[in-house]
Design an enzyme around this catalytic site. Structure first.
Site, PDB file in Angstrom:
ATOM      1  N   HIS A   9       0.839  -1.200   0.000  1.00 50.67           N
ATOM      2  CA  HIS A   9       0.000   0.000   0.000  1.00 50.67           C
ATOM      3  C   HIS A   9       0.872   1.247   0.000  1.00 50.67           C
ATOM      4  O   HIS A   9       1.701   1.427   0.896  1.00 50.67           O
ATOM      5  CB  HIS A   9      -0.895  -0.022   1.251  1.00 50.67           C
ATOM      6  N   HIS A  51      -0.738  11.254  -2.359  1.00 48.59           N
ATOM      7  CA  HIS A  51      -2.075  10.871  -1.898  1.00 48.59           C
ATOM      8  C   HIS A  51      -3.016  12.050  -1.663  1.00 48.59           C
ATOM      9  O   HIS A  51      -4.170  12.043  -2.092  1.00 48.59           O
ATOM     10  CB  HIS A  51      -1.954  10.061  -0.601  1.00 48.59           C
TER      11      HIS A  51
HETATM   12  O1  G3P Z   1      -6.260   1.630  -3.441  1.00 47.75           O
HETATM   13  C1  G3P Z   1      -6.615   1.233  -2.169  1.00 47.75           C
HETATM   14  C2  G3P Z   1      -6.408   2.307  -1.138  1.00 47.75           C
HETATM   15  O2  G3P Z   1      -5.179   2.924  -1.389  1.00 47.75           O
HETATM   16  C3  G3P Z   1      -7.498   3.321  -1.126  1.00 47.75           C
HETATM   17  O3  G3P Z   1      -7.392   4.244  -0.070  1.00 47.75           O
HETATM   18  O4  G3P Z   1      -6.885   6.501   0.790  1.00 47.75           O
HETATM   19  O5  G3P Z   1      -5.174   4.728   0.924  1.00 47.75           O
HETATM   20  O6  G3P Z   1      -5.755   5.731  -1.259  1.00 47.75           O
HETATM   21  P1  G3P Z   1      -6.256   5.343   0.106  1.00 47.75           P
HETATM   22 MG    MG Z   2      -4.511   4.567  -2.593  1.00 42.89          MG
END
Ligand code: G3P
Ligand code: MG
Length: 236
Positions: A9, A51
């Site tokens: 992630h 992000h």
């Molecule tokens: O793509 C899955 C996840 O990354 C979505 O949430 O806020 O971490 O981008 P976020």
């Molecule tokens: Mg994400």
């Protein structure tokens, strides 16, 4: 857990500053095969991997990504907030991250996270950039963005991202020709997992750092989990 069942992630953001080349490299070092990261457009349309809509949290600078030029974004330090050991780590462009993924043999899930007002443009730009590589995929919470990605580069695999599966998720996924659905792990029930798997689509769950929860989800039918600390999940 099989390496194909774990997705890094924002790279491997438990161990390195999220969405940086250092984070991508860490994911590869931990034995992952797939990483996720977030993509937005700078003011001049260059796709960058970051992000938030604003710069404060990960760079200490003020202002929004959408109003900053590529030059301004490239000059920022996206590493120090996480740890001094990463001081000077830049906000990378999408091109730089895809180059690094290709060099490391990593498959990329490019989460298209448009700044408000540029949903379609961001979808088009990112999907075309991914199409040039002949591999990798895109995802988005924005159906407008996914529609633009579909129109611009239909062969790039798409995933519909949701927090909770809405009642009409299947018709949305069908309309946008999404082969995968990515769902917040906290909302996933056994019934929800079954409902996705019964359609033949793949299902990924974000964000899972508890190895026991990850194992339960995968044993129940989830194809892969996104994790900040993927080594712990891999070891489970
Ligand atoms: O793509 C899955 C996840 O990354 C979505 O949430 O806020 O971490 O981008 P976020
Ligand atoms: Mg994400």
């Amino acid at each position: 857990m099989q390496p194909t069942s774990v997705i890094g992630h924002r790279g491997a953001c438990g161990y390195a500053p999220e969405n940086t080349l250092a984070s991508i490299e860490t994911a590869a070092r931990l034995g992952l095969l797939v990483v996720e990261f977030d993509v937005k457009l700078a003011a001049d349309g260059t796709p960058f991997v970051i992000h938030d809509d604003t710069l404060e949290r990960t760079t200490g600078a003020s202002g929004s990504v959408a109003e900053a030029t590529a030059e301004e974004l490239a000059a920022l330090d996206a590493g120090s907030w996480f740890d001094d050991a990463f001081a000077g780590e830049p906000i990378p462009t999408l091109g730089a991250v895809l180059d690094r993924c290709d060099a490391l043999g990593l498959e990329a899930i490019c989460e298209i996270k448009p700044c408000p007002g540029v949903e379609s443009e961001t979808g088009r730009v990112v999907a075309r950039a991914v199409a040039e590589r002949g591999r990798h995929s895109v995802s988005s919470f924005s159906t407008t963005t996914l529609g633009a990605a579909l129109a611009a580069a239909p062969d790039v695999p798409r995933a519909l991202l949701v927090v909770i599966l809405p009642g009409r998720w299947d018709s949305v996924a069908r309309e946008l020709k999404c082969e995968s659905v990515h769902v917040w792990a906290g909302s996933l029930t056994v019934a929800a997992i079954d409902s996705v798997k019964n359609t033949g689509r793949s299902l990924c769950a974000y964000t899972v750092n508890d190895p026991e929860r990850a194992r339960f989800l995968v044993e129940t039918g989830v194809d892969a989990v996104f994790s900040d600390r993927p080594d712990r999940v891999l070891a489970s």
